[in-house]
Write a protein that holds these residues in place. Structure first.
Motif, PDB file in Angstrom:
ATOM      1  N   GLU A 122       0.824  -1.211   0.000  1.00 13.93           N
ATOM      2  CA  GLU A 122       0.000   0.000   0.000  1.00 13.93           C
ATOM      3  C   GLU A 122       0.857   1.260   0.000  1.00 13.93           C
ATOM      4  N   THR A 123       1.966   1.215  -0.708  1.00 14.61           N
ATOM      5  CA  THR A 123       2.872   2.360  -0.800  1.00 14.61           C
ATOM      6  C   THR A 123       3.180   2.630  -2.272  1.00 14.61           C
ATOM      7  N   PRO A 124       3.409   3.900  -2.641  1.00 18.68           N
ATOM      8  CA  PRO A 124       3.755   4.204  -4.033  1.00 18.68           C
ATOM      9  C   PRO A 124       5.188   3.799  -4.352  1.00 18.68           C
ATOM     10  N   LEU A 125       5.365   3.089  -5.456  1.00 15.13           N
ATOM     11  CA  LEU A 125       6.702   2.722  -5.921  1.00 15.13           C
ATOM     12  C   LEU A 125       7.403   3.907  -6.550  1.00 15.13           C
ATOM     13  N   THR A 126       6.668   4.684  -7.334  1.00 17.87           N
ATOM     14  CA  THR A 126       7.221   5.883  -7.949  1.00 17.87           C
ATOM     15  C   THR A 126       6.072   6.784  -8.361  1.00 17.87           C
ATOM     16  N   ILE A 127       6.398   8.054  -8.593  1.00 17.37           N
ATOM     17  CA  ILE A 127       5.399   9.050  -8.977  1.00 17.37           C
ATOM     18  C   ILE A 127       5.939   9.825 -10.179  1.00 17.37           C
ATOM     19  N   ILE A 128       5.089  10.016 -11.177  1.00 13.68           N
ATOM     20  CA  ILE A 128       5.424  10.851 -12.335  1.00 13.68           C
ATOM     21  C   ILE A 128       4.788  12.214 -12.109  1.00 13.68           C
ATOM     22  N   PRO A 129       5.532  13.213 -11.707  1.00 15.17           N
ATOM     23  CA  PRO A 129       4.925  14.527 -11.442  1.00 15.17           C
ATOM     24  C   PRO A 129       4.647  15.279 -12.732  1.00 15.17           C
ATOM     25  N   ASP A 130       3.502  15.964 -12.764  1.00 15.91           N
ATOM     26  CA  ASP A 130       3.138  16.818 -13.905  1.00 15.91           C
ATOM     27  C   ASP A 130       3.300  16.081 -15.227  1.00 15.91           C
ATOM     28  N   ALA A 131       2.638  14.941 -15.322  1.00 16.11           N
ATOM     29  CA  ALA A 131       2.710  14.172 -16.569  1.00 16.11           C
ATOM     30  C   ALA A 131       2.157  14.966 -17.746  1.00 16.11           C
ATOM     31  N   HIS A 132       1.168  15.833 -17.506  1.00 17.19           N
ATOM     32  CA  HIS A 132       0.588  16.678 -18.546  1.00 17.19           C
ATOM     33  C   HIS A 132       0.372  18.073 -17.980  1.00 17.19           C
ATOM     34  N   GLU A 133       0.217  19.004 -18.884  1.00 13.63           N
ATOM     35  CA  GLU A 133      -0.137  20.357 -18.477  1.00 13.63           C
ATOM     36  C   GLU A 133      -1.624  20.387 -18.156  1.00 13.63           C
ATOM     37  N   GLY A 134      -1.956  20.518 -16.902  1.00  9.35           N
ATOM     38  CA  GLY A 134      -3.339  20.400 -16.475  1.00  9.35           C
ATOM     39  C   GLY A 134      -3.615  19.008 -15.950  1.00  9.35           C
ATOM     40  N   THR A 135      -4.866  18.629 -15.965  1.00 13.99           N
ATOM     41  CA  THR A 135      -5.291  17.346 -15.402  1.00 13.99           C
ATOM     42  C   THR A 135      -4.962  16.190 -16.337  1.00 13.99           C
ATOM     43  N   THR A 136      -4.515  15.076 -15.760  1.00 20.79           N
ATOM     44  CA  THR A 136      -4.314  13.832 -16.505  1.00 20.79           C
ATOM     45  C   THR A 136      -5.595  13.019 -16.391  1.00 20.79           C
ATOM     46  N   TYR A 137      -6.421  13.068 -17.454  1.00 16.87           N
ATOM     47  CA  TYR A 137      -7.759  12.490 -17.385  1.00 16.87           C
ATOM     48  C   TYR A 137      -7.788  10.978 -17.603  1.00 16.87           C
ATOM     49  N   SER A 138      -6.961  10.463 -18.488  1.00 14.91           N
ATOM     50  CA  SER A 138      -7.123   9.077 -18.943  1.00 14.91           C
ATOM     51  C   SER A 138      -5.838   8.293 -18.767  1.00 14.91           C
ATOM     52  N   LEU A 139      -6.008   6.973 -18.661  1.00 13.46           N
ATOM     53  CA  LEU A 139      -4.887   6.066 -18.400  1.00 13.46           C
ATOM     54  C   LEU A 139      -5.179   4.719 -19.028  1.00 13.46           C
ATOM     55  N   ALA A 140      -4.164   4.114 -19.648  1.00 17.23           N
ATOM     56  CA  ALA A 140      -4.257   2.756 -20.189  1.00 17.23           C
ATOM     57  C   ALA A 140      -2.929   2.061 -19.938  1.00 17.23           C
ATOM     58  N   ARG A 141      -2.956   0.723 -20.002  1.00 19.97           N
ATOM     59  CA  ARG A 141      -1.765  -0.065 -19.660  1.00 19.97           C
ATOM     60  C   ARG A 141      -1.689  -1.282 -20.563  1.00 19.97           C
ATOM     61  N   SER A 142      -0.461  -1.684 -20.909  1.00 18.27           N
ATOM     62  CA  SER A 142      -0.269  -2.872 -21.738  1.00 18.27           C
ATOM     63  C   SER A 142      -0.542  -4.126 -20.919  1.00 18.27           C
ATOM     64  N   HIS A 143      -0.716  -5.261 -21.611  1.00 15.06           N
ATOM     65  CA  HIS A 143      -1.037  -6.508 -20.923  1.00 15.06           C
ATOM     66  C   HIS A 143       0.130  -7.004 -20.070  1.00 15.06           C
ATOM     67  N   THR A 144       1.347  -6.657 -20.443  1.00 14.30           N
ATOM     68  CA  THR A 144       2.492  -7.046 -19.623  1.00 14.30           C
ATOM     69  C   THR A 144       2.664  -6.156 -18.407  1.00 14.30           C
ATOM     70  N   GLY A 145       2.015  -4.997 -18.407  1.00 15.86           N
ATOM     71  CA  GLY A 145       2.132  -4.063 -17.301  1.00 15.86           C
ATOM     72  C   GLY A 145       3.355  -3.194 -17.334  1.00 15.86           C
ATOM     73  N   ASP A 146       4.199  -3.321 -18.356  1.00 16.52           N
ATOM     74  CA  ASP A 146       5.450  -2.569 -18.412  1.00 16.52           C
ATOM     75  C   ASP A 146       5.296  -1.195 -19.045  1.00 16.52           C
ATOM     76  N   PHE A 147       4.177  -0.944 -19.729  1.00 17.74           N
ATOM     77  CA  PHE A 147       4.013   0.315 -20.451  1.00 17.74           C
ATOM     78  C   PHE A 147       2.720   0.995 -20.028  1.00 17.74           C
ATOM     79  N   LEU A 148       2.808   2.320 -19.840  1.00 17.46           N
ATOM     80  CA  LEU A 148       1.666   3.155 -19.475  1.00 17.46           C
ATOM     81  C   LEU A 148       1.407   4.159 -20.579  1.00 17.46           C
ATOM     82  N   PHE A 149       0.117   4.452 -20.795  1.00 15.35           N
ATOM     83  CA  PHE A 149      -0.295   5.482 -21.740  1.00 15.35           C
ATOM     84  C   PHE A 149      -1.194   6.465 -20.995  1.00 15.35           C
ATOM     85  N   THR A 150      -0.895   7.747 -21.105  1.00 14.52           N
ATOM     86  CA  THR A 150      -1.655   8.774 -20.403  1.00 14.52           C
ATOM     87  C   THR A 150      -2.145   9.820 -21.392  1.00 14.52           C
TER      88      THR A 150
END
Length: 540
Positions: A326-354
């Motif tokens: 229940e702890t964060p492994l890492t944080i991506i600060p300010d991934a986008h200018e403004g709110t980051t509305y959407s998120l998707a992930r590959s089946h292997t879990g190694d890749f994130l799409f924002t």
């Protein structure tokens, strides 16, 4: 990993101890996906079954020098094949019948399929998830071929039924069902093939912003903070009884959030819910109780679980959580200018799409080094002029829905690491790639999108659900390939008949004679060029 093939034969020619130790042991080292074979030359005598060093005085015929890779133990060959990617494994299967059998039945095909699309789950099939006797190689080849559909032709099915804007769509491809909901607070179930409405729930009393389903459970949530659940019924064709006509009561509610719920996800054991109360709650599917709570610093907009990790968007940041601790492994600060509305992930879990308020889409890779986790930006796109409200990923296509009323299709095949070897080519983080295709036809906001192997479902402010059907592209491609093969076969047949006729009559091939008389870079002062020059002078 090292494999040793040791020869204990005593019938070795007269050599020194150093030569004997060098020839008796052959080390095969597999490191980083490559096979290293030392340059030790061994010759095999088939009659006596002995190994003779290449420096020995004993002479061997070319017939005796027949040792190849197929003479290695089958387990060792399997480990070597395990280091190849799908294209290389397919090429190896074309070498010989023995390698064709080994490569076609290799367990790596199942792993390749799982890395791209997850294990197939066919409704009504056996527990293995396969509805027929096809091999994993055949399943992989068919799905890989179907992944090119989205560049072909399509038809659009329009689904009417909602009276207000559609906020969320969900495609359950294994059961061929589509679930939609929105401002009218009604969850509707549609037949994916026919495009017909199957059932609709009673009004739930709030705007529904999140949906998730599998073949056992359907969950929906919205602004009232409740999670509305329906269990599937055995023997029911459409799985879920949304109308309540069945005698058995299958619907119930979960409560725990103190604000609107914006995102939902399911796995085999848990329900994941994200809310504007700045938390993600994890519910146990057997007891239907909240077992863990992950606190954030801002409103939670999206989440994507994978095994023991969870990715979530909060404000403009992206969190990667360790669920067990229940702890964060890492944080991506300010991934986008403004709110980051959407998120998707590959089946292997190694890749994130924002996707964010700035209209951009970014791709990140999650790298793990022991207990440390880091995130690297791989690529980014700017296909929209309005916020990206929804993302959906189905290898190799990433589909985005935006407030500008457009869908962007991005092929990330070259960016994904879909084999066991690290790729050396990296895309610069400053590079902005164009999407492969844009789908238009909407005059207002698109709030949600979901993608299957040959369909894209989207909904927006118009209150209409559209299904982009690309199955026609597959049939057109198959017909085009068949016609191309027939034309090539007919051309070769006519060519053979012409050569046979010329051989019988003693005449040379007309095509060869024409090519000899009129070379490409030959004299241009011939009849055809002089006629063209003359006609030009006449016109002048």
């Amino acid at each position: 990993m090292a494999f040793e093939v040791v020869n204990n034969s005593s019938n070795i020619g007269e050599t020194s101890n150093e030569q004997r130790s060098e020839s008796d042991t052959l080390n095969l080292r597999i490191e980083n996906g490559s096979v290293e074979i030392p340059s030790v030359k061994l010759s095999c005598q088939q009659k006596k079954g002995t190994l003779v060093p290449s420096g020995s005085k004993q002479l061997l015929s070319d017939k005796d020098l027949s040792t190849t890779i197929i003479d290695l133990p089958q387990a060792l060959i399997s480990e070597i094949l395990n280091c190849l990617d799908p294209k290389e494994l397919g090429l190896v299967s074309c070498v010989s019948t023995f390698l064709h059998r080994l490569a076609s039945e290799h367990h790596a095909w199942k792993e390749f399929y799982r890395e791209r699309w997850g294990l197939p789950v066919v409704f009504g099939a056996t527990s293995s998830g396969l509805s027929d006797e096809r091999s994993w190689k055949e399943l992989f080849a068919e799905r890989e071929f179907r992944s090119r559909n989205f560049l072909g032709r399509f038809s659009i099915d329009t689904l009417y039924g909602h009276t207000e804007a559609v906020r969320i769509v969900f495609l359950l491809a294994s059961a061929k069902l589509v679930f939609t909901s929105g401002y009218d607070s009604i969850v509707r179930m549609w037949d994916m093939e026919e495009g017909l409405s199957i059932a609709a729930s009673k009004p739930l009393g709030c705007t529904i912003k999140a949906l998730a389903a599998d073949t056992k459970l359907l969950v929906a949530a919205g602004t009232d903070g409740f999670i509305h659940c329906w269990k599937s019924l055995d023997g029911l064709r459409n799985l879920f009884d949304l109308t309540g006509f069945q005698k058995e009561k299958t619907d119930f509610r979960l409560w725990g959030h103190e604000g609107p719920i914006t995102s939902l996800a399911l796995d085999m054991t848990s329900i994941f819910s994200g809310s504007w109360d700045m938390s993600v709650r994890i519910w146990d599917r057997s007891s239907m109780k909240c077992v863990k709570t992950l606190r954030h610093s801002d409103w939670v907009w999206g989440l994507a679980p994978h095994e023991t990790s969870l990715a979530s968007t909060s404000g403009s940041d992206v969190y990667i959580w360790d669920i067990d601790r229940e702890t964060p492994l890492t944080i991506i600060p300010d991934a986008h200018e403004g709110t980051t509305y959407s998120l998707a992930r590959s089946h292997t879990g190694d890749f994130l799409f924002t996707g964010g308020e700035d209209g951009g889409i970014k791709m990140f890779e999650i790298r793990r080094y022991g207990s440390e986790t880091s995130v690297v930006l791989i690529s980014q796109w700017m296909p929209h002029t309005s916020p990206v409200y929804s993302l959906s990923f189905e290898f190799p296509w990433l589909v985005s829905a935006s407030g500008d009323g457009k869908l962007a299709l991005i092929d990330v095949r070259k960016l994904l690491k879909t084999n066991r070897r690290a790729y050396s080519r990296r895309i610069s983080s400053s590079t902005v790639e164009p999407p492969q295709r844009m789908l238009h036809g909407f005059g207002s906001n698109l709030f949600s999108v979901d993608v299957g192997c040959d369909r894209i479902v989207c909904g927006g402010e118009e209150g209409i659900v559209r299904v982009w059907n690309f199955t026609q592209a597959l049939e057109i491609e198959r017909r085009a390939r068949a016609l191309k093969g027939m034309r090539l076969e007919n051309r070769m047949r006519r060519r053979r008949m012409q050569m046979e006729m010329n051989a019988k009559s003693g005449r040379p091939d007309q095509c060869s004679v024409a090519a000899h008389k009129n070379p490409i870079n030959g004299d241009r002062n011939r009849a055809w060029h002089s006629k063209r020059r003359a006609s030009g002078k006449a016109k002048a």
